[in-house]
Design a protein around this motif. Structure first.
Motif, PDB file in Angstrom:
ATOM      1  N   UNK A   1       0.807  -1.216   0.000  1.00 51.19           N
ATOM      2  CA  UNK A   1       0.000   0.000   0.000  1.00 51.19           C
ATOM      3  C   UNK A   1       0.847   1.275   0.000  1.00 51.19           C
ATOM      4  N   UNK A   2       1.950   1.236  -0.734  1.00 51.12           N
ATOM      5  CA  UNK A   2       2.768   2.436  -0.890  1.00 51.12           C
ATOM      6  C   UNK A   2       3.749   2.698   0.236  1.00 51.12           C
ATOM      7  N   UNK A   3       3.803   1.851   1.240  1.00 57.23           N
ATOM      8  CA  UNK A   3       4.719   2.038   2.371  1.00 57.23           C
ATOM      9  C   UNK A   3       6.021   1.287   2.102  1.00 57.23           C
ATOM     10  N   UNK A   4       7.156   1.959   2.284  1.00 52.58           N
ATOM     11  CA  UNK A   4       8.452   1.334   2.061  1.00 52.58           C
ATOM     12  C   UNK A   4       8.663   0.196   3.061  1.00 52.58           C
ATOM     13  N   UNK A   5       9.083  -0.930   2.563  1.00 49.94           N
ATOM     14  CA  UNK A   5       9.276  -2.100   3.417  1.00 49.94           C
ATOM     15  C   UNK A   5      10.698  -2.638   3.243  1.00 49.94           C
ATOM     16  N   UNK A   6      11.214  -3.261   4.282  1.00 50.87           N
ATOM     17  CA  UNK A   6      12.558  -3.843   4.211  1.00 50.87           C
ATOM     18  C   UNK A   6      12.520  -5.145   3.413  1.00 50.87           C
ATOM     19  N   UNK A   7      13.584  -5.410   2.685  1.00 56.67           N
ATOM     20  CA  UNK A   7      13.686  -6.677   1.946  1.00 56.67           C
ATOM     21  C   UNK A   7      13.976  -7.807   2.932  1.00 56.67           C
TER      22      UNK A   7
ATOM     23  N   UNK B   1      10.378 -11.108  -1.404  1.00 55.29           N
ATOM     24  CA  UNK B   1      10.294  -9.760  -0.850  1.00 55.29           C
ATOM     25  C   UNK B   1       9.271  -8.919  -1.608  1.00 55.29           C
ATOM     26  N   UNK B   2       8.642  -8.022  -0.887  1.00 51.68           N
ATOM     27  CA  UNK B   2       7.654  -7.131  -1.487  1.00 51.68           C
ATOM     28  C   UNK B   2       8.338  -6.232  -2.511  1.00 51.68           C
ATOM     29  N   UNK B   3       7.699  -6.063  -3.639  1.00 51.11           N
ATOM     30  CA  UNK B   3       8.254  -5.248  -4.719  1.00 51.11           C
ATOM     31  C   UNK B   3       8.579  -3.832  -4.236  1.00 51.11           C
ATOM     32  N   UNK B   4       9.758  -3.355  -4.602  1.00 56.28           N
ATOM     33  CA  UNK B   4      10.160  -2.003  -4.211  1.00 56.28           C
ATOM     34  C   UNK B   4      10.798  -1.944  -2.833  1.00 56.28           C
ATOM     35  N   UNK B   5      11.075  -3.108  -2.247  1.00 53.85           N
ATOM     36  CA  UNK B   5      11.657  -3.138  -0.904  1.00 53.85           C
ATOM     37  C   UNK B   5      13.059  -2.521  -0.883  1.00 53.85           C
ATOM     38  N   UNK B   6      13.514  -2.186   0.323  1.00 55.44           N
ATOM     39  CA  UNK B   6      14.821  -1.564   0.515  1.00 55.44           C
ATOM     40  C   UNK B   6      15.583  -2.351   1.585  1.00 55.44           C
ATOM     41  N   UNK B   7      16.897  -2.456   1.419  1.00 57.07           N
ATOM     42  CA  UNK B   7      17.720  -3.109   2.435  1.00 57.07           C
ATOM     43  C   UNK B   7      17.494  -2.396   3.774  1.00 57.07           C
ATOM     44  N   UNK B   8      17.218  -3.153   4.820  1.00 53.30           N
ATOM     45  CA  UNK B   8      16.896  -2.554   6.118  1.00 53.30           C
ATOM     46  C   UNK B   8      17.997  -1.631   6.630  1.00 53.30           C
ATOM     47  N   UNK B   9      19.254  -1.932   6.279  1.00 51.23           N
ATOM     48  CA  UNK B   9      20.369  -1.106   6.745  1.00 51.23           C
ATOM     49  C   UNK B   9      20.360   0.282   6.107  1.00 51.23           C
ATOM     50  N   UNK B  10      19.630   0.421   5.016  1.00 52.01           N
ATOM     51  CA  UNK B  10      19.570   1.706   4.322  1.00 52.01           C
ATOM     52  C   UNK B  10      18.322   2.508   4.682  1.00 52.01           C
ATOM     53  N   UNK B  11      17.474   1.943   5.522  1.00 49.72           N
ATOM     54  CA  UNK B  11      16.272   2.651   5.931  1.00 49.72           C
ATOM     55  C   UNK B  11      16.584   3.496   7.163  1.00 49.72           C
ATOM     56  N   UNK B  12      16.503   4.813   7.010  1.00 52.62           N
ATOM     57  CA  UNK B  12      16.842   5.733   8.090  1.00 52.62           C
ATOM     58  C   UNK B  12      15.631   6.581   8.467  1.00 52.62           C
ATOM     59  N   UNK B  13      15.804   7.407   9.507  1.00 52.19           N
ATOM     60  CA  UNK B  13      14.717   8.275   9.988  1.00 52.19           C
ATOM     61  C   UNK B  13      13.448   7.477  10.249  1.00 52.19           C
TER      62      UNK B  13
END
Length: 207
Positions: free
Chosen positions: A59-65, A184-196
């Motif tokens: 639903x448009x929310x960034x998720x960790x891979x 992994x959910x499409x568009x996911x980001x490595x958790x180590x790169x998720x900040x703030x």
């Protein structure tokens, strides 16, 4: 005089033809614009159609891979290793307890059930931290419409805030289970790169 007359007639005819051409082009452009507008208005061929849960599974929310193991593959974990707190974000009394019991029956370690700080949550949310990415995917695989949101928690507890759209857990036969590959959910980001990251809900840490 005849020559001058013929020239005037020819000039007038030319002007009329030019005006007709310009008018025709204008009309065609207006018709094309109208057709395109109607296509977008009625979402023909998907034009202008809002993205849905199918096109935006989180639903448009960034998720960790999901995190791969030593073999390079991310896998669902044993449900007993997933520590969950179930919070009722709706006005339905006893909702969290019922879902907590259902998750317990599926092997999850349900730490507690309680009411959330709001009663108007629309969609179920799974809050997890950097250290429980695969656990969160494992829990999410039992839900049909939950949103996964990572916050700044460092412990092992995962919060599930139940929303009004929740109907029931996914049928057991459709759950992939321990050891199955996590997609992994499409568009996911490595958790180590998720900040703030947002601050986690107040809770007793689970190690």
């Amino acid at each position: 005089m005849t020559g001058i007359y013929d020239e005037r007639v020819a000039r007038k005819a030319y002007v009329r033809r030019r005006q007709t051409t310009v008018f025709s082009i204008t009309v065609v452009c207006m018709v094309v614009a109208l057709v395109v507008s109607l296509l977008f208005y009625f979402h023909a061929f998907g034009l202008g159609k809002p993205q849905t849960a199918e096109s935006l599974p989180n639903h448009g929310v960034t998720v960790a891979c999901a995190v791969p193991d030593s073999s390079g593959t991310a896998k669902y974990v044993d449900t007993s290793t997933v520590h969950v707190r179930v919070l009722n974000g709706t006005q339905h009394s006893g909702f969290a307890r019922a879902v907590g019991e259902a998750l317990t029956n599926r092997g999850f370690t349900v730490e507690s059930v309680a009411n959330y700080q709001k009663t108007d949550v629309k969609r179920t949310v799974i809050y997890y931290g950097r250290n429980t990415v695969n656990e969160a995917y494992t829990l999410n695989d039992h839900f049909t419409d939950a949103v996964m949101k990572m916050d700044d928690r460092q412990d092992k507890l995962i919060d599930v805030v139940l929303g009004a759209t929740f109907d029931n857990l996914k049928t057991k036969s459709k759950v992939l289970g321990k050891g199955a590959k996590i997609t992994s959910i499409s568009g996911c980001v490595d958790s180590s790169k998720m900040t703030n990251l947002p601050k986690a809900l107040t809770h007793d840490a689970v190690s």
